[in-house]
Design an enzyme around this catalytic site. Structure first.
Site, PDB file in Angstrom:
ATOM      1  N   CYS A 216      21.835 -13.046 -42.975  1.00 24.89           N
ATOM      2  CA  CYS A 216      21.897 -14.391 -42.402  1.00 24.89           C
ATOM      3  C   CYS A 216      22.452 -15.412 -43.393  1.00 24.89           C
ATOM      4  O   CYS A 216      23.158 -16.354 -42.994  1.00 24.89           O
ATOM      5  CB  CYS A 216      20.521 -14.815 -41.908  1.00 24.89           C
ATOM      6  SG  CYS A 216      19.235 -14.847 -43.179  1.00 24.89           S
ATOM      7  N   HIS A 243      15.135 -17.706 -42.825  1.00 21.05           N
ATOM      8  CA  HIS A 243      16.363 -17.736 -42.042  1.00 21.05           C
ATOM      9  C   HIS A 243      17.165 -18.986 -42.384  1.00 21.05           C
ATOM     10  O   HIS A 243      16.626 -19.973 -42.884  1.00 21.05           O
ATOM     11  CB  HIS A 243      16.032 -17.717 -40.549  1.00 21.05           C
ATOM     12  CG  HIS A 243      17.172 -17.297 -39.675  1.00 21.05           C
ATOM     13  ND1 HIS A 243      18.074 -16.325 -40.029  1.00 21.05           N
ATOM     14  CD2 HIS A 243      17.579 -17.733 -38.456  1.00 21.05           C
ATOM     15  CE1 HIS A 243      18.966 -16.162 -39.067  1.00 21.05           C
ATOM     16  NE2 HIS A 243      18.687 -17.016 -38.107  1.00 21.05           N
ATOM     17  N   ASP A 260      23.803 -20.478 -34.164  1.00 18.00           N
ATOM     18  CA  ASP A 260      23.381 -19.350 -34.997  1.00 18.00           C
ATOM     19  C   ASP A 260      24.399 -18.227 -34.832  1.00 18.00           C
ATOM     20  O   ASP A 260      24.467 -17.582 -33.780  1.00 18.00           O
ATOM     21  CB  ASP A 260      21.988 -18.870 -34.600  1.00 18.00           C
ATOM     22  CG  ASP A 260      21.384 -17.920 -35.625  1.00 18.00           C
ATOM     23  OD1 ASP A 260      22.157 -17.205 -36.296  1.00 18.00           O
ATOM     24  OD2 ASP A 260      20.154 -17.881 -35.760  1.00 18.00           O
TER      25      ASP A 260
END
Length: 425
Positions: A216, A243, A260
Site C-alpha cells: 500500500c 494503511h 484507494d
C-alpha cells in the site's frame, strides 16, 4: 443661606449623584463574584478553573514533552512526501509511462455518459463527476489492472517457488542510493533451493515507475504522483494503524475525494470501517499546501469504529497541523492563501456535517419500545442494515480477502500470503 453656599451645595449634590450612578452602571456591566469568593480568596489569586465546561474552542498548544515532540517530527517527516511530486522532471517521466490516449478517451466517454444522465433528469442538473474526475477514474482503473503489482512474498528468482519471510536486512549501497530505507528478506520454501530474495521498500516515486510493485505504501506513493502528473491536486493520507491512500481534489464537486488505488475505490471513505470493520484513531492528509486531520471523513461512528487518540492532546495536534500549513504556505501570494483558507473552511463544515449526520442516524435506530420498556435499556435495538455489510467485510490482511481482491501477485490470485505491511516511512 447665601446664594454662594446654595450653589456650592447644589454642585456637590450633582457630583455625588453622578458618582453613584456610575458605580451602579459598572456593577451591572461586570459579572458578580460568587458569594464568599472575595472573603475567602486572596486578592492576587488566579480565577477558578471550570473543568466541567464543554465545547470550548481548542487553543493550539506546542508540544510539551519528548513523546509529543517525537509525534511532531513524524508529522513533519510525512508532510515531505507530497513535496517530492512537484519535481517537473519526475512528472515528465510519469507522463511517458501513462497511455494518455487511452486514459483521455475513456475519460471523455465517461464524462459524456455523466452529462447525458444529468440531462435526462431535467434541466439544470449537474453531472455527477466532471471531466478531470473522469481522468483520474480512468487512471485508477489502468493503474490497478495493468500497471502496478501487489507483492507480499516475492517468488524465488531461481525456481519460482513461494518464499517465506526470514527477517530484515540492511540495504545495500545501490538500494540505499535508490531511497530504500529497509529491506525485507525471504527464503525459498524448497529446501533443495535455499535461495534468499531481497525486497527493498523504496520511497522514491521515480524508482517505483521502474519496479512497479509493492504494497500500500508504494501503491499510494506512485499513484498519487501519477495523479499529480495529469494535473490534479493530490493528498497523501496517513493512517496511524496500517494503511495509506490518496485524496484528489474535485473542482467539479469542490471537495476532496477518497481514492484507494489498492482497492480501485473511488469516493468510498467508509470502506475501512464499515467495509473492513477496522478501528481507526488518526487519519492525516498531507499535500503540498499543508496538512489536515481528516479522521472524521473516515470514522463516522466514533463509538463503534474510533480508537482512543492518545498520541498527543488535540490542542497539540492543532498546533502541529497549523505549523505545517504555515510552512507550506509561507511563500504563497495573498490570493492563494485566501483561496486555501476558504477550502479549509468548507472542508471543516463538511467534516462537521459528517459527525452530525452520523449522530442523527444513530438516534433514528433507537426503538422507542426499548426506552419505554422497564429494565430493557437501549441495548436491544433494531438490526442495523449496515452492520451485516460490515460483518461480511474482511480485514485487509486475511488470506481469503486477499484472494478475493486478487492481490496475491499478478497471475497468482490463490496463494496464501501474509497481510499488507506498514508503508515504508
Amino acid at each position: 443661606m447665601t446664594d454662594e453656599v446654595a450653589k456650592d451645595l447644589t454642585e456637590r449634590w450633582r457630583q455625588k449623584l453622578s458618582t453613584t450612578r456610575m458605580n451602579e452602571l459598572q456593577s451591572r456591566s461586570s459579572s458578580p463574584a460568587p458569594r464568599g469568593f472575595a472573603s475567602q480568596t486572596p486578592h492576587n489569586a488566579p480565577p477558578p478553573s471550570y473543568s466541567s465546561l464543554r465545547n470550548i474552542p481548542l487553543v493550539p498548544m506546542p508540544p510539551q514533552d519528548h513523546k509529543q515532540l517525537r509525534f511532531k517530527n513524524l508529522m513533519h517527516s510525512l508532510s515531505n512526501m507530497p513535496c517530492r511530486w512537484e519535481n517537473p522532471g519526475l512528472l515528465d517521466e510519469a507522463l511517458k509511462a501513462i497511455p494518455l490516449e487511452q486514459i483521455y478517451n475513456e475519460a471523455e466517454e465517461e464524462s459524456q455518459i455523466f452529462k447525458a444522465e444529468a440531462e435526462s433528469l431535467g434541466t439544470g442538473k449537474k453531472p455527477a463527476w466532471g471531466y478531470q474526475d473522469c481522468v483520474v477514474r480512468a487512471l485508477l482503473r489502468w493503474f490497478k489492472r495493468s500497471f502496478f503489482t501487489w507483492v507480499n512474498n516475492p517468488p524465488c528468482s531461481q525456481c519460482y517457488s513461494p518464499t517465506i519471510a526470514y527477517g530484515m536486512a540492511a540495504p545495500l549501497p545501490d538500494e540505499r542510493a535508490r531511497s530504500a530505507t529497509q529491506v525485507e528478506l525471504y527464503k525459498c520454501s524448497v529446501e533443495e533451493c535455499g535461495c534468499y530474495e531481497r525486497f527493498p521498500r523504496y520511497n522514491d516515486a521515480f524508482v517505483l515507475l521502474q519496479t512497479r510493485k509493492g504494497r500500500c505504501g508504494e501503491w499510494a506513493n506512485c499513484f498519487s504522483m501519477l495523479c499529480r502528473a495529469v494535473g490534479s491536486r493530490v493528498r497523501w493520507v496517513w493512517n496511524s494503524e496500517d494503511h495509506v491512500w490518496t485524496e484528489v481534489y474535485s473542482v467539479h464537486r469542490k471537495r476532496w475525494i477518497h481514492v484507494d488505488s489498492c482497492e480501485e475505490a473511488w469516493d468510498r471513505p467508509r470502506l475501512y470501517t464499515e467495509g473492513w470493520g477496522k478501528k481507526i484513531a488518526y487519519c492525516v492528509a498531507f499535500s503540498a499546501d499543508g496538512a489536515t486531520d481528516v479522521t472524521r471523513r473516515y470514522v463516522r461512528n466514533i463509538l463503534k469504529y474510533g480508537l482512543e487518540r492518545t498520541r498527543v492532546p488535540e490542542a497539540v495536534l492543532h498546533y502541529i497541523i497549523a505549523e505545517i500549513r504555515a510552512t507550506r504556505r509561507a511563500n504563497m501570494s495573498k490570493q492563494d492563501k485566501f483561496r486555501l483558507q476558504g477550502e479549509d473552511m468548507r472542508e471543516e463544515r463538511e467534516l462537521r456535517y459528517n459527525y452530525i449526520t452520523a449522530i442523527a442516524q444513530e438516534i433514528c435506530k433507537i426503538d422507542p419500545e426499548d426506552i419505554l420498556r422497564p429494565g430493557s435499556g437501549v441495548g436491544n435495538r433494531r438490526a442495523d442494515p449496515d452492520a451485516q455489510k460490515a460483518a461480511e467485510g474482511r480485514q485487509s490482511g486475511e488470506a481469503e480477502w486477499i484472494r478475493r481482491r486478487g492481490e496475491g501477485g499478478r497471475g497468482t490470485p490463490g496463494q496464501n500470503q501474509n497481510p499488507p505491511d506498514l508503508p515504508p516511512r
